[in-house]
Design a protein around this motif. Structure first.
Motif, mmCIF file in Angstrom:
data_model
loop_
_atom_site.group_PDB
_atom_site.id
_atom_site.type_symbol
_atom_site.label_atom_id
_atom_site.label_comp_id
_atom_site.label_asym_id
_atom_site.label_seq_id
_atom_site.Cartn_x
_atom_site.Cartn_y
_atom_site.Cartn_z
ATOM 1 N N SER A 56 0.834 -1.198 0.000
ATOM 2 C CA SER A 56 0.000 0.000 0.000
ATOM 3 C C SER A 56 0.877 1.260 0.000
ATOM 4 N N TYR A 57 1.998 1.188 0.723
ATOM 5 C CA TYR A 57 2.947 2.312 0.726
ATOM 6 C C TYR A 57 3.532 2.523 -0.672
ATOM 7 N N ARG A 58 3.967 1.426 -1.281
ATOM 8 C CA ARG A 58 4.596 1.559 -2.597
ATOM 9 C C ARG A 58 3.625 2.029 -3.666
ATOM 10 N N GLU A 59 2.351 1.741 -3.435
ATOM 11 C CA GLU A 59 1.361 2.206 -4.414
ATOM 12 C C GLU A 59 0.918 3.637 -4.135
ATOM 13 N N GLY A 60 1.438 4.212 -3.045
ATOM 14 C CA GLY A 60 1.121 5.620 -2.759
ATOM 15 C C GLY A 60 -0.152 5.828 -1.957
ATOM 16 N N HIS A 61 -0.702 4.740 -1.338
ATOM 17 C CA HIS A 61 -1.950 4.899 -0.574
ATOM 18 C C HIS A 61 -1.706 5.063 0.918
ATOM 19 N N MET A 62 -0.574 4.536 1.396
ATOM 20 C CA MET A 62 -0.321 4.563 2.842
ATOM 21 C C MET A 62 1.029 5.205 3.110
ATOM 22 N N THR A 63 1.087 5.993 4.202
ATOM 23 C CA THR A 63 2.377 6.565 4.567
ATOM 24 C C THR A 63 2.801 6.089 5.956
ATOM 25 N N PRO A 64 4.000 5.507 6.067
ATOM 26 C CA PRO A 64 4.527 5.174 7.380
ATOM 27 C C PRO A 64 4.992 6.458 8.072
ATOM 28 N N VAL A 65 4.711 6.577 9.370
ATOM 29 C CA VAL A 65 4.974 7.853 10.045
ATOM 30 C C VAL A 65 6.045 7.701 11.121
ATOM 31 N N TYR A 66 7.057 8.569 11.051
ATOM 32 C CA TYR A 66 8.172 8.600 12.005
ATOM 33 C C TYR A 66 8.150 9.942 12.726
ATOM 34 N N PHE A 67 8.690 9.956 13.941
ATOM 35 C CA PHE A 67 8.693 11.193 14.739
ATOM 36 C C PHE A 67 10.121 11.537 15.134
ATOM 37 N N GLY A 68 10.415 12.833 15.278
ATOM 38 C CA GLY A 68 11.759 13.188 15.727
ATOM 39 C C GLY A 68 11.993 14.682 15.764
ATOM 40 N N SER A 69 13.266 15.016 15.824
ATOM 41 C CA SER A 69 13.647 16.425 15.803
ATOM 42 C C SER A 69 14.905 16.543 14.957
ATOM 43 N N ALA A 70 14.740 17.178 13.803
ATOM 44 C CA ALA A 70 15.886 17.310 12.894
ATOM 45 C C ALA A 70 16.981 18.132 13.555
ATOM 46 N N LEU A 71 16.559 19.179 14.242
ATOM 47 C CA LEU A 71 17.536 20.081 14.850
ATOM 48 C C LEU A 71 18.334 19.379 15.941
ATOM 49 N N ARG A 72 17.666 18.537 16.718
ATOM 50 C CA ARG A 72 18.352 17.842 17.801
ATOM 51 C C ARG A 72 18.886 16.485 17.343
ATOM 52 N N ARG A 73 18.818 16.266 16.056
ATOM 53 C CA ARG A 73 19.334 15.030 15.455
ATOM 54 C C ARG A 73 18.702 13.787 16.058
ATOM 55 N N PHE A 74 17.442 13.861 16.319
ATOM 56 C CA PHE A 74 16.768 12.704 16.895
ATOM 57 C C PHE A 74 15.822 12.100 15.859
ATOM 58 N N GLY A 75 16.003 10.793 15.606
ATOM 59 C CA GLY A 75 15.130 10.120 14.654
ATOM 60 C C GLY A 75 15.686 10.107 13.239
ATOM 61 N N ILE A 76 16.903 10.618 13.080
ATOM 62 C CA ILE A 76 17.480 10.749 11.741
ATOM 63 C C ILE A 76 17.968 9.392 11.215
ATOM 64 N N VAL A 77 18.668 8.671 12.075
ATOM 65 C CA VAL A 77 19.191 7.370 11.646
ATOM 66 C C VAL A 77 18.028 6.429 11.315
ATOM 67 N N GLU A 78 16.976 6.533 12.124
ATOM 68 C CA GLU A 78 15.800 5.695 11.875
ATOM 69 C C GLU A 78 15.192 6.008 10.504
ATOM 70 N N LEU A 79 15.236 7.274 10.150
ATOM 71 C CA LEU A 79 14.683 7.673 8.858
ATOM 72 C C LEU A 79 15.561 7.152 7.711
ATOM 73 N N LEU A 80 16.866 7.248 7.905
ATOM 74 C CA LEU A 80 17.790 6.705 6.898
ATOM 75 C C LEU A 80 17.558 5.203 6.739
ATOM 76 N N ASP A 81 17.397 4.521 7.886
ATOM 77 C CA ASP A 81 17.158 3.078 7.831
ATOM 78 C C ASP A 81 15.841 2.768 7.133
ATOM 79 N N ALA A 82 14.850 3.607 7.393
ATOM 80 C CA ALA A 82 13.554 3.382 6.745
ATOM 81 C C ALA A 82 13.699 3.513 5.234
ATOM 82 N N LEU A 83 14.465 4.510 4.808
ATOM 83 C CA LEU A 83 14.691 4.671 3.368
ATOM 84 C C LEU A 83 15.378 3.433 2.803
ATOM 85 N N ALA A 84 16.360 2.932 3.578
ATOM 86 C CA ALA A 84 17.106 1.764 3.109
ATOM 87 C C ALA A 84 16.200 0.531 3.070
ATOM 88 N N ASP A 85 15.371 0.366 4.095
ATOM 89 C CA ASP A 85 14.610 -0.879 4.232
ATOM 90 C C ASP A 85 13.304 -0.909 3.455
#
Ligand code: G4P
Length: 529
Positions: free
Chosen positions: A241-270
């Motif tokens: 459903s995500y790949r077809e553009g119907h569903m979005t997986p949601v992540y939380f963090g703070s770009a400024l405080r560098r929180f949640g960034i690695v998880e986002l990179l991993d999500a892109l990879a996985d």
């Protein structure tokens, strides 16, 4: 096929764009994604680079004056053995056309939302553009270190305004001063936020049942309630459903405080998709181009002039769609023009390098003197023609008036060159010597005026045109000719020589549609269709 399992180089590509409303944190996130991947030593360099570029390219004073990035670019970096190509989409709303083109080269997008604001108007527009191509969207809810809307409210907002199903991959423990971290709902681990360390969050996970030890009782209770609700009420992540553009997986963090960034990179990879099969038209036999296909092919989605102020070169950004590209290769455009690509450029966070090889999903810059245009297809045989980089009907039309009429030739060259770059469109009425320029937004007109003055040294005013709308005319040659005969003063040719109806009002377009049912008056022209 799972992207990396095939072991093919092309399958290791993640080519994506970040979309957001201004101020949501796109620049900060970009910096920290590059920092997390080890591509830049110190966050802040993207901006510095931007400023350098701005001072260097002083012809584009607008960029500086308005503090916006007018020209999109690409940045390549490595993470976990994968190659990430981050396409920078221009943030200004006038640039929907440019953004659309950039998104044609992306396989997925990250949508950044400000946690205190949710979905904002510009995000909405950009998601509409993504939807035209069913681009899968990952959501990053940013600024959790500030007071935020409740997570369920944010998810509802995405669902209501963007009509996207939301699958929270994480759940935040409060926000603002009380922000304690996020629970990974997939692995059932807690990732604590340690504001003083300023480090990336990865590697500090603890099992969910230990979260209570790290959080104050009220924040822990809130988190438990939230995760229970998420597990019961929110849909599970569905990759298809995500790949077809119907569903979005949601992540939380703070770009400024560098929180949640690695998880986002991993999500892109996985979970983010690698290069997909392009629906192309192959001239000899219609078909598709697969990223693993043997023949090298790609399409130009952006042309940028003056990247190096010492040379009048243009760089065409080619998104490769298939094959293994090697430096020095001879490629042909769909119109049969051949060129040897001897110095293809790859763009890294801090450097540009000559690319020796590149694969489907990669973007290479090809310096040229005007041979390549936005929408051009390139391939070894010259037989591949990609569909689908449209020109949109301009919403603003202006007549160019020269202070010195003897410079008409120079003006023609300047306006044609800018039209080929895709900055503005150019229409030549079949009667008279006017140059009518069109743009989707006012800022494009300003950029063009600035460049005509600074780069070409021409004194030109862009005055109101006697037309309000431009529509491409489509139909049989006979019908078009008849229509053109009756409306001689309102017919123009675009840069490709295609017929355009310059109408005085929307009413005139509707009237013509009624009177000429065999003709179509198009708002968008797909160059290759
Ligand atoms: P944009 O590219 O989407 O326009 O946003 P940008 O990254 O420039 O961020 C906009 C503002 O939001 C910046 O503040 C930035 O520091 C801030 N910001 C980004 N991410 C976060 C975050 O996670 N938490 C908090 N608290 N703030 C964040 P500014 O004051 O406008 O600019 P600057 O002076 O910091 O450069």
């Amino acid at each position: 096929m799972s992207a990396t399992s095939s072991g093919e180089e092309w399958a290791k590509r993640r080519t994506y764009a970040i979309i957001s409303h201004p101020d949501a944190g796109k620049t900060t996130l970009t910096e920290n994604l590059l920092f997390a991947a080890g591509s830049i030593r110190m966050a802040g360099q993207v901006r510095a680079r931007g400023e350098n570029r701005r001072t260097r390219s002083d012809w584009m004073k607008i960029e500086q004056d308005r503090g916006i990035s007018v020209s999109a670019s690409v940045m390549t970096y490595e993470h976990r053995g994968l190659t990430f190509n981050l396409l920078d989409t221009p943030g200004h709303e006038d640039f929907s056309e440019d953004t659309y083109r950039t998104l044609t080269a992306a396989d997925s997008a990250i949508m950044v939302l400000d946690a205190a604001r949710g979905v904002e108007p510009r995000t909405l527009k950009l998601v509409e553009v993504c939807r035209l191509r069913d681009i899968p969207i990952l959501t990053f809810i940013n600024k959790l270190d500030r007071e935020a809307l409740a997570p369920e409210e944010l998810l509802d907002d995405i669902q209501d305004k963007l009509a996207l199903d939301t699958a929270p991959m994480q759940w935040p423990a409060a926000s603002g001063k009380r922000f304690g971290g996020v629970m990974d709902l997939q692995t059932n681990e807690f990732i604590p936020f340690r504001p003083d360390e300023g480090e990336m969050s990865s590697g500090q996970r603890v099992p969910a049942d230990q979260a209570g030890k790290l959080l104050s009782p009220d924040v822990y209770a809130e988190l438990q309630e939230g995760t229970e609700m998420a597990r019961e009420l929110c849909p599970e992540f569905n990759p298809q459903s995500y790949r077809e553009g119907h569903m979005t997986p949601v992540y939380f963090g703070s770009a400024l405080r560098r929180f949640g960034i690695v998880e986002l990179l991993d999500a892109l990879a996985d979970i983010a998709p690698g290069p997909q099969t392009e629906k192309a038209v192959i001239r000899k036999a219609p078909g598709e181009v697969t990223p693993g296909g043997k023949e090298v092919s790609g399409f130009v989605f952006k042309v940028q002039a003056n990247m190096d102020p010492n040379h009048r070169d243009r760089v065409a950004f080619l998104r490769l769609a298939s094959g293994k590209f090697k430096r020095g290769m001879k490629l042909k455009t769909d119109k049969g023009k051949a060129l040897t690509v001897s110095s293809p450029i790859m763009f890294f966070a801090q450097d540009r390098e000559i690319a020796d090889e590149a694969f489907a999903g990669d973007v290479i810059g090809i310096p040229n003197h005007g041979l390549l245009r936005v929408g051009d297809s390139l391939s070894e045989s010259g037989e591949i023609l990609f569909a689908g980089i449209p020109n949109f009907a301009p919403e603003i039309l202006r007549r160019a008036r020269l202070a010195d009429p003897l410079k008409a030739k120079h003006l023609k060259k300047a306006l044609e060159s800018l039209a080929e770059e895709g900055v503005t469109q150019l229409f030549r009425p079949v009667i008279g010597g006017d140059f009518i320029v069109g743009a989707v937004g006012q800022l494009q007109i300003e950029v063009m005026a600035e460049r005509v003055a600074v780069e070409y040294g021409l004194d030109v005013t862009f005055e109101a045109a006697p037309y309000e709308l431009a529509r491409w005319i489509s139909g049989s040659d006979g019908d078009i000719e008849k229509f053109a005969d009756r409306h001689k003063s309102a017919i123009a040719e675009d840069i490709d020589g295609d017929p355009v109806f310059l109408a005085k009002s929307a009413w005139e377009v509707s009237y013509s549609e009624e009177k000429w049912p065999d003709l179509k008056f198009l708002r968008a022209k797909e160059r290759n269709s």
